[in-house]
Design a protein around this motif. Sequence first.
Motif, PDB file in Angstrom:
ATOM      1  N   ASN A 335     -25.964  82.575 -86.650  1.00 57.00           N
ATOM      2  CA  ASN A 335     -27.111  82.826 -87.530  1.00 57.00           C
ATOM      3  C   ASN A 335     -27.990  81.602 -87.698  1.00 57.00           C
ATOM      4  N   SER A 336     -27.404  80.440 -87.465  1.00 66.63           N
ATOM      5  CA  SER A 336     -28.171  79.194 -87.612  1.00 66.63           C
ATOM      6  C   SER A 336     -29.028  78.900 -86.386  1.00 66.63           C
ATOM      7  N   ILE A 337     -28.866  79.686 -85.317  1.00 69.28           N
ATOM      8  CA  ILE A 337     -29.662  79.485 -84.106  1.00 69.28           C
ATOM      9  C   ILE A 337     -30.952  80.297 -84.220  1.00 69.28           C
ATOM     10  N   THR A 338     -32.096  79.618 -84.105  1.00 72.59           N
ATOM     11  CA  THR A 338     -33.402  80.272 -84.241  1.00 72.59           C
ATOM     12  C   THR A 338     -34.191  80.164 -82.949  1.00 72.59           C
ATOM     13  N   ASP A 344     -31.034  72.146 -75.745  1.00 69.08           N
ATOM     14  CA  ASP A 344     -30.085  71.114 -76.184  1.00 69.08           C
ATOM     15  C   ASP A 344     -29.580  71.409 -77.595  1.00 69.08           C
ATOM     16  N   GLN A 345     -30.469  71.870 -78.460  1.00 70.09           N
ATOM     17  CA  GLN A 345     -30.057  72.187 -79.832  1.00 70.09           C
ATOM     18  C   GLN A 345     -29.100  73.381 -79.841  1.00 70.09           C
ATOM     19  N   PHE A 353     -19.292  74.904 -82.533  1.00 65.19           N
ATOM     20  CA  PHE A 353     -18.448  76.076 -82.772  1.00 65.19           C
ATOM     21  C   PHE A 353     -17.137  75.981 -81.993  1.00 65.19           C
ATOM     22  N   LEU A 354     -17.224  75.644 -80.703  1.00 65.37           N
ATOM     23  CA  LEU A 354     -16.038  75.621 -79.844  1.00 65.37           C
ATOM     24  C   LEU A 354     -15.073  74.501 -80.227  1.00 65.37           C
TER      25      LEU A 354
END
Length: 394
Positions: A335-338, A344-345, A353-354
Amino acid sequence: MQYSMICGEMAQEKNKIFQLFGNIAGEMRIEDVSTAPGVDLNELKKGDDDPLEVVVEIPASKSKRGWNYTAESLKNIVDAVNTQTLNGFLGHQKAEDVSNQFLPPVTHWVGAKMVGEIAYFRGVVDAAANDLKRWIRSKRIRQVSIFGIPKLQRVAGATNVVGYEPMSIDWTPLDRAGMNTRIVAMSGEMWDLEGEGPTGEMEDKKGGKTMNPEEVLAELKKMLGNKQITVPMIAGEMGWKPEQVASDIDAEWVKNITTSADKLKKVEEALRVSGEMDVVAIANEAAKALEQQGNAGIEKIIGEMMETKIQSENVRKDMSNVETPIGKLWSYHSNSITADMTKDQIAGEMDSFLNDGAVKNIISSYHTDKPAGVGNGGGNKNTPQGLKTKRTAL
């Protein structure tokens, strides 16, 4: 047929004369009230060496008898004057004499208009009514009463006059009027704001009272409050356009509004909006399409990164399934990925996460689970692992 009076309800109940208080309005010129079609003022005033015209006002309010006279009922009277004019007498006719008696009128009511909830009536005092002219000018007589047939409506114990069929507008002695009435203008002189006649101070060449700006503003505020005048009426009389008034009040606000309007115009052009199309609805659809397009791009990048960062096909598959433990954790984290993030981000978010301890434990479990059938204690070499045979007598 029962007759009643609006402004001077001389009707008595148990020998009581009822009192009504009404609103006080501002000045009014004779010329502010147009005459009804077909009225010939020159003929009415012919031979009169001392002509006199008046304007009287009657606000919508409660009468001495307690009836609520609505603006609609006053509008009926205004319309009657403007279509057929009305006579004015000294006092009211007897109801039983209306059908067969002709009294010489002392005033000819030749025009009327509504301003908000206040009615204004223009009258020409008859050439023969010299006494009445003197009484009016000396302020001995300054109230009128409307005689006619009311249309009544009872609501929650109150009596509302919702319509009126007028027969005459008559002069009454002081404080006999059932509704508050007063003269607000006479030809040749302007009456003061309290209806007491010419003041004699600060008069212009025509004898009318002048006011300083503060007094004018105070009266405008009062008249706006009781709906005698409205902002559109003022703007129309002055010939103002909305943008002119707004610029004088708040130039910065107008600048921002203009900029916003220009931007909206460009948006309409970009979206090719025309006719009855709803620009907001189309913009929302465009925003959703852009969002879906951005999400599709992100999902493609994430899928490619999974291929390079996660070797296990089962792990990759379960990360896309929110019903699995690792899939549920990834749905929260992603959800934090926009859409505005760089590769790179996004890669940094996936690495974060991994590398989480709980996620590592879940992934390691994929590699340590024993295949089905391992450790079955031997058996027939020709028998598939995990299956046991049993001999049975036939």
